[in-house]
Structures are given as C-alpha cells and as structure tokens.
Scaffold this active site. Sequence first.
Site, PDB file in Angstrom:
ATOM      1  N   GLU A   1     -41.456  10.942 -22.604  1.00 33.81           N
ATOM      2  CA  GLU A   1     -41.170  11.254 -21.143  1.00 33.81           C
ATOM      3  C   GLU A   1     -40.129  10.538 -20.644  1.00 33.81           C
ATOM      4  O   GLU A   1     -39.353  10.902 -19.963  1.00 33.81           O
ATOM      5  CB  GLU A   1     -42.789  11.343 -20.366  1.00 33.81           C
ATOM      6  CG  GLU A   1     -43.852  12.058 -20.961  1.00 33.81           C
ATOM      7  CD  GLU A   1     -43.686  13.556 -20.783  1.00 33.81           C
ATOM      8  OE1 GLU A   1     -42.635  14.116 -19.842  1.00 33.81           O
ATOM      9  OE2 GLU A   1     -44.470  14.255 -20.840  1.00 33.81           O
TER      10      GLU A   1
ATOM     11  N   ARG B   1     -37.143  12.427 -19.345  1.00 33.32           N
ATOM     12  CA  ARG B   1     -36.978  12.509 -17.674  1.00 33.32           C
ATOM     13  C   ARG B   1     -35.799  11.423 -17.370  1.00 33.32           C
ATOM     14  O   ARG B   1     -34.903  11.862 -16.446  1.00 33.32           O
ATOM     15  CB  ARG B   1     -38.012  12.381 -17.021  1.00 33.32           C
ATOM     16  CG  ARG B   1     -39.167  13.495 -17.445  1.00 33.32           C
ATOM     17  CD  ARG B   1     -40.279  13.467 -16.509  1.00 33.32           C
ATOM     18  NE  ARG B   1     -41.478  13.933 -17.423  1.00 33.32           N
ATOM     19  CZ  ARG B   1     -42.366  14.721 -16.744  1.00 33.32           C
ATOM     20  NH1 ARG B   1     -42.480  14.874 -15.484  1.00 33.32           N
ATOM     21  NH2 ARG B   1     -43.300  15.349 -17.290  1.00 33.32           N
TER      22      ARG B   1
ATOM     23  N   ASP C   1     -44.186  22.231 -29.165  1.00 35.63           N
ATOM     24  CA  ASP C   1     -42.818  22.942 -28.656  1.00 35.63           C
ATOM     25  C   ASP C   1     -41.631  22.512 -29.015  1.00 35.63           C
ATOM     26  O   ASP C   1     -40.607  23.020 -29.617  1.00 35.63           O
ATOM     27  CB  ASP C   1     -43.212  23.219 -27.128  1.00 35.63           C
ATOM     28  CG  ASP C   1     -43.510  21.985 -26.193  1.00 35.63           C
ATOM     29  OD1 ASP C   1     -43.637  20.948 -27.151  1.00 35.63           O
ATOM     30  OD2 ASP C   1     -43.511  22.146 -25.137  1.00 35.63           O
TER      31      ASP C   1
ATOM     32  N   GLU D   1     -41.121  27.202 -18.020  1.00 43.14           N
ATOM     33  CA  GLU D   1     -40.809  27.710 -19.402  1.00 43.14           C
ATOM     34  C   GLU D   1     -40.181  29.187 -19.199  1.00 43.14           C
ATOM     35  O   GLU D   1     -39.213  29.647 -19.751  1.00 43.14           O
ATOM     36  CB  GLU D   1     -41.546  27.560 -20.386  1.00 43.14           C
ATOM     37  CG  GLU D   1     -41.773  26.264 -20.837  1.00 43.14           C
ATOM     38  CD  GLU D   1     -42.493  24.915 -20.116  1.00 43.14           C
ATOM     39  OE1 GLU D   1     -42.962  25.478 -19.092  1.00 43.14           O
ATOM     40  OE2 GLU D   1     -42.278  23.900 -20.356  1.00 43.14           O
TER      41      GLU D   1
HETATM   42  C1  DMJ Z   1     -41.293  19.287 -19.519  1.00 45.95           C
HETATM   43  O1  DMJ Z   1     -41.213  18.084 -19.230  1.00 45.95           O
HETATM   44  C2  DMJ Z   1     -40.139  19.564 -20.633  1.00 45.95           C
HETATM   45  O2  DMJ Z   1     -39.989  20.637 -20.929  1.00 45.95           O
HETATM   46  C3  DMJ Z   1     -41.205  19.142 -21.887  1.00 45.95           C
HETATM   47  O3  DMJ Z   1     -40.751  19.378 -23.244  1.00 45.95           O
HETATM   48  C4  DMJ Z   1     -42.666  20.102 -22.264  1.00 45.95           C
HETATM   49  N1  DMJ Z   1     -42.590  20.770 -20.631  1.00 45.95           N
HETATM   50  C5  DMJ Z   1     -42.605  20.099 -19.475  1.00 45.95           C
HETATM   51  C6  DMJ Z   1     -42.504  21.105 -18.488  1.00 45.95           C
HETATM   52  O4  DMJ Z   1     -43.446  22.307 -18.763  1.00 45.95           O
END
Ligand code: DMJ
Length: 589
Positions: free
Chosen positions: A175, A179, A308, A485
């Site tokens: 994260e 971010r 994902d 998404e």
């Molecule tokens: C985001 O923080 C990023 O896209 C992450 O890969 C997973 N999904 C969240 C938002 O849904």
Amino acid sequence: MTDPQTTKKKKGQLRRASADPVKTQQQKGREGGITLQGAFKYISALVLLAALVLVHKHDPTILTNLLDSWIGFSEHWETFQPGPAIDNIGRLPADVPKRDAVVSAFKRDAMGDDEYHPISQKGSNLSQAGGIGYTVIDSIDTMLLMSLDQEHARARSWVANKLSFERDGNFNTFETTIRVLGGLLSAYHLSSGDPIYLEKATELANRILPVFESPSGLPHPMINLAAGTGVQNSDFTGLVSTAEVSTLQLEFKYLSHLTGNDVYWKSVENVMRIIKAARLPHGLASIFMSVEEGRYVTSAIRLGSRGDSFYEYLLFKLKPVKNGSEPVYSDMYDDAMAAIHNHLIQKSTKSKMTYTAELIPEEDASGEVSWRLTPKQDHLVCFLGGSLMLGATRTGALIHPVSVPPRHKELTASGQRDWKTGVELVKTCMDTHDTATGLSPEIVHFRIASDGMDSNSMAPADWYIKGARPGAFPPYDARYMLRPETVESLFLAYRLTGDQLYRDHGWNIFQSIEKHCRVPTGGYATIVNVDEVPARHEDKMETFLMSETLKYLYLLFDDSDTLPLDRYVFNTEAHPLPIFEPTIRTGFS
Ligand code: DMJ
C-alpha cells in the site's frame, strides 16, 4: 418440415431457369456493342472509383473500416456503437461538461491524514507513530491533471514542510508503495520534475528497501519506516500475498530510471525471477507465497483480493519499457492469460454472462488437495475486462498501433480471445450495477445449479449478493466502498473503442456516486448496501476515490490526448508514469 437440401436445390434450379432463356440488356449490349445505358454505367463506376481513391488518400482507415464491417469480422467488432467522431488529429474529443462535473466532485473533498472520515470530518492515521500522507499524496497527480492549482499548492506545501517518514510504526509495503511512492513519482512527472517529489520518493524507497532482505528475496509484507526493518504480518505469519509482492515493479523500476541507481530495479526484478521459478503446473498463481522459501503455498486462486494486481502488472504495468525489450513479461502474461481462460473464465447459467470463478483448495484426510470451483467474483476483478482489452492490443497485436477499435485481422488468435473476453467481462461488471443505487456490490456470486435456487426465486437470474436478507443487517459483500475497478475498465474500453456506451455507463456510475455516497458534511462515504435506498453510510472515504475513481472518470470524459495509452502506464493505484526506454539491462529472461 422443409428439407434444407431440397430447398437449396430448388432455389438453384429457379435461378438457372430465369437466367438462361431471356438474355438481359447487359448481355445484349456486350454482344452487340456498348449501349448508352452501358456507357453511363461505366462512367459511374469510374467516378465512384476516383471518389474512393480520394477518400482513401484523405483517411485510409475509412475504407478499411468499411470493408471490415462488410466482410463481417466477428460479432464483437460489430456491436460497438459509433462513438464521438475521432477528430481530424486522431483524438477522441472530450465531453467537457461531464469532465468538469467530475472535477467539481474532486474539489469538494478535504485533505486529510492517512484516512479521512467524511461524516465525523476527522482524519486518522495508519500508525500511532503518525501518518505518511496517504490521502494527500494519493491525490496530488489528480490535482495536477485537473489543473487545480490552489489545491496543488497546498498539497505541495504539506509535502515539503510536514511530510515525515521517520515513523516508528509498521506500514504495509504494498500500500505504501502503490499509494505514496507511486503518488510521489507521478507528481514528479506531472509537475515537470519538481525536485521535492523525487527527493521524498527516493527517501521513502530507501526506507522500504530492507523488506527485500528476506531468506527468499520476496519482500516482507510490512515495513517499519523509522527502524528500516521488514516485518511479518501477524495474521499470516511467514506468508506474503502474491499480488502484494509482485506489484512493486513499476514504481521501483521508474525510480531506478530517474536516479540511475539500479538497486531498486534489481530488488523488484528478483521478485519476478522468484515468481517465474515458482510457476505452478497450471500457470495460475495462488494468493499466498512463503517468504522463507519463495514458493506458492496451497491457498485460493483468484483474480480478486490478493491475486488481482499480479495479473495486472504482468501486462502493461511491467512495460515501462518499450515494446519487446523485455519479452519475459509478455511470455508470463500470455501464459497466465491462457491459464485464466482454461480454468477460471465461466458463463452464468441463464444469460451466459462471462465471469471469473475462484479455485478453493480442499484437503482430504490423506492430505490430498482437490480444487473446488466457486462462482464468486470480487468487484476488484473488474479491472480485468479493460486490462484484457488493452493486452489484446499489445501482446496480442499483429501491428502497432492497432485501429480504434482493433480489427479482427490485426490481432493474433490469443489477442482475439482476450479482446472478446475483455469486452464480455466489462459488460458483466456493468450489469452488476443493476442494483437499487446503481452501484455494484463488493462481491457477487453467480448462480450455479447446485445452489438449489429455482428460476421462480426472488433472486436475480444470474447473480446475487450472498447472505443479503430483507430486514437483516447487510453482509460485507453488499457494500460499495468507492472502488474504481469498473470505471477503470470503462476508461480503457472507451479509449480502445471510442464506443459511447462506455461513457454512458461511466456517467451513470458517477451520478450514482453523487446521489448515494456524497454526504452533507463534505466528501463521499462507503455505503453498506447497494440495494438499499436511501443508502446507509459508513464513516470512511478510501483514498482511491481521489487517486483512481475520480481520475478514471475524468479521463473517460477528457479527450484522448490526455495521458495517451501508448505513452503512459498507470500503476495499480492509477498513478500515471511515462513509458521509458530503460538503460538498465540485467539479462533476466
Ligand atoms: C486499490 O488500492 C488498488 O487498485 C489495488 O490494487 C487494489 N484495489 C484498490 C482499489 O479498489
């Protein structure tokens, strides 16, 4: 019942019968010299030919597009609605009023601490040691993109004067990278190289680097930024999630490119080397790996949480490099996409909606593992539709660039497969917005025969929110937490097709967010049940509303010259970084 063979024959006989005995005017003309009518037809044909040559000279795509639709390439290519005309400099023009409505929504939000609680109007931090600017840093590139100069000046001043990474607390490696590090690097690029952002990004990356000092080289899931030590996740001792370890690539590689220091590049590339070596026979990735041994441990396989962005970064996320210079990633991508098609892509029973299922391991008494296919799809999976479409135009393209939308013949067989699945998955995600609020739930289950739900039941025909009961407190699955998404995929699908349908859906989603998530105290809140109106709110506004959801909506309505897909990659938190020609070569293949 008519026998088709007989009918065919009869039709053939009839045609012959009518053509033979009576000669047409045209035939007569050919036999006896050119008639006036014949001459007129020849002249018309010549004029038409000249016109076609002129049209072709003006814009060669017009004729080839016409040919494509006459010849009838694939049902998918024919279903696109004409979008706004591509203008004379080859761009999809902006929808200015809608784009500006998204900017207004963004401006209403306040800068907070790591997290913002819009109802109590308070911020909170991820660690008792203090925050590291999740909210503000995640938002800076969106401010720059929207030309919000005042907001950017405030944010920049906060970064320059208040931001500190000297925090004796544990922060999530993934994260913090996607971010904060991604946000700073993107701000650096979009501010045309404001040195404060690169300085802070480099400091943060240096503090994160110790996570790679594990027995396998896979990064520890947490980092103590002040102590500079990698930390285990106490909930999953010894484990790291596959999505998290594989989604540091883009940020660290770009930092190496900017600073000329290859330590960042080599650390994350080594992660991919480990993952490649750990490949499971079916080519899919389990959601957990052992940080000690660098191998997959038996755990769920899915494209949603913890899985994902592994798949996402295999594609264009790992291509800050120009085409073909790192084929290992294209190979890994192609391998994974084939595996997804072989094992996870499913069709719903009634309407044949395309979705991705999960594989859940089940161990019997003897320790033998079998895999149960579960028809559950996280909202998170909705990145995949647009990503597959984009992938089809990259690793699945026979020419570069492909048309908008690509023509059947421009794609390889796997490119055609991925494009088709991508289009269908985007549609499925749009269909899951068919709720009372127009927003899609966190998790949907698709109905399968063994559910025992008959077709007269109240449940929707194809999918439902598990555990949702009238009058009962909604299950976790029923929430919408401002996730991006679906709009991410709509943005990609629009850029790749110009089909107005995607803008229309994006606008509907934006209006639903405005109507149901916006709170009178300012900002936007998670809603706990997408099927309940008026919506009940939870006092939480995720930072990805600003970094991703509103950014992708803005880009959906802006013209296609803004951050063109052939020059930018978006990290998984929607921070755009420029595609660059790498100078570092390690020989990883
Ligand atoms: C985001 O923080 C990023 O896209 C992450 O890969 C997973 N999904 C969240 C938002 O849904």
